[in-house]
Design a protein around this motif. Structure first.
Motif, PDB file in Angstrom:
ATOM      1  N   MET A   1       0.816  -1.184   0.000  1.00 39.97           N
ATOM      2  CA  MET A   1       0.000   0.000   0.000  1.00 39.97           C
ATOM      3  C   MET A   1       0.871   1.264   0.000  1.00 39.97           C
ATOM      4  O   MET A   1       0.577   2.202  -0.730  1.00 39.97           O
ATOM      5  N   VAL A   2       1.911   1.258   0.793  1.00 43.43           N
ATOM      6  CA  VAL A   2       2.794   2.417   0.878  1.00 43.43           C
ATOM      7  C   VAL A   2       3.487   2.637  -0.464  1.00 43.43           C
ATOM      8  O   VAL A   2       3.566   3.769  -0.956  1.00 43.43           O
ATOM      9  N   TYR A   3       3.961   1.552  -1.064  1.00 46.58           N
ATOM     10  CA  TYR A   3       4.633   1.665  -2.360  1.00 46.58           C
ATOM     11  C   TYR A   3       3.687   2.233  -3.413  1.00 46.58           C
ATOM     12  O   TYR A   3       4.065   3.101  -4.198  1.00 46.58           O
ATOM     13  N   THR A   4       2.449   1.776  -3.413  1.00 46.50           N
ATOM     14  CA  THR A   4       1.471   2.251  -4.385  1.00 46.50           C
ATOM     15  C   THR A   4       1.185   3.734  -4.192  1.00 46.50           C
ATOM     16  O   THR A   4       1.100   4.490  -5.171  1.00 46.50           O
ATOM     17  N   LEU A   5       1.049   4.159  -2.946  1.00 47.47           N
ATOM     18  CA  LEU A   5       0.813   5.577  -2.679  1.00 47.47           C
ATOM     19  C   LEU A   5       2.017   6.433  -3.082  1.00 47.47           C
ATOM     20  O   LEU A   5       1.846   7.537  -3.619  1.00 47.47           O
ATOM     21  N   MET A   6       3.220   5.925  -2.846  1.00 49.53           N
ATOM     22  CA  MET A   6       4.417   6.666  -3.259  1.00 49.53           C
ATOM     23  C   MET A   6       4.499   6.748  -4.777  1.00 49.53           C
ATOM     24  O   MET A   6       4.870   7.780  -5.333  1.00 49.53           O
ATOM     25  N   ARG A   7       4.150   5.668  -5.436  1.00 45.50           N
ATOM     26  CA  ARG A   7       4.151   5.655  -6.902  1.00 45.50           C
ATOM     27  C   ARG A   7       3.128   6.639  -7.455  1.00 45.50           C
ATOM     28  O   ARG A   7       3.385   7.360  -8.410  1.00 45.50           O
ATOM     29  N   LEU A   8       1.952   6.673  -6.843  1.00 45.13           N
ATOM     30  CA  LEU A   8       0.913   7.620  -7.248  1.00 45.13           C
ATOM     31  C   LEU A   8       1.361   9.057  -6.999  1.00 45.13           C
ATOM     32  O   LEU A   8       1.108   9.949  -7.824  1.00 45.13           O
ATOM     33  N   GLY A   9       2.034   9.286  -5.890  1.00 46.60           N
ATOM     34  CA  GLY A   9       2.576  10.618  -5.597  1.00 46.60           C
ATOM     35  C   GLY A   9       3.588  11.061  -6.638  1.00 46.60           C
ATOM     36  O   GLY A   9       3.608  12.235  -7.047  1.00 46.60           O
ATOM     37  N   LEU A  10       4.441  10.132  -7.066  1.00 44.96           N
ATOM     38  CA  LEU A  10       5.395  10.453  -8.130  1.00 44.96           C
ATOM     39  C   LEU A  10       4.678  10.816  -9.425  1.00 44.96           C
ATOM     40  O   LEU A  10       5.081  11.746 -10.132  1.00 44.96           O
ATOM     41  N   LEU A  11       3.614  10.087  -9.737  1.00 48.36           N
ATOM     42  CA  LEU A  11       2.854  10.370 -10.951  1.00 48.36           C
ATOM     43  C   LEU A  11       2.217  11.756 -10.888  1.00 48.36           C
ATOM     44  O   LEU A  11       2.307  12.528 -11.846  1.00 48.36           O
ATOM     45  N   VAL A  12       1.601  12.071  -9.774  1.00 52.44           N
ATOM     46  CA  VAL A  12       0.968  13.383  -9.633  1.00 52.44           C
ATOM     47  C   VAL A  12       2.008  14.497  -9.688  1.00 52.44           C
ATOM     48  O   VAL A  12       1.808  15.521 -10.348  1.00 52.44           O
TER      49      VAL A  12
END
Length: 83
Positions: A1-12
């Motif tokens: 979950m943390v990795y996915t949120l960090m990945r989404l943050g990078l995308l944004v």
């Protein structure tokens, strides 16, 4: 979950940077191309920036798989002993 949120943050973040830079250069920002470029940038960045989190996740998955395999072998050995 943390990795996915960090990945989404990078995308944004990449999307915001792409749109910001593009709006400085041109009046019209094609959103589809900005999204495509942001995906490429965030994908490359996550390969380097999120490597420790990816390795940590892989270690957790490996440990869970090892425990499941050990339990399976234990049950199999118990069944073989009953016959």
């Amino acid at each position: 979950m943390v990795y996915t949120l960090m990945r989404l943050g990078l995308l944004v973040g990449a999307f915001a940077i792409v749109v910001g830079v593009w709006s400085l250069v041109a009046d019209d920002v094609p959103v589809v191309w900005a999204i495509v470029i942001a995906f490429l940038i965030s994908g490359i960045a996550s390969f380097f920036v999120l490597n420790p989190q990816r390795e940590q996740f892989a270690a957790k998955v490996d440990a869970r798989a090892s425990r499941a395999a050990a339990k399976f072998e234990e049950r199999r050995a118990k069944e073989d002993g009953e016959e």
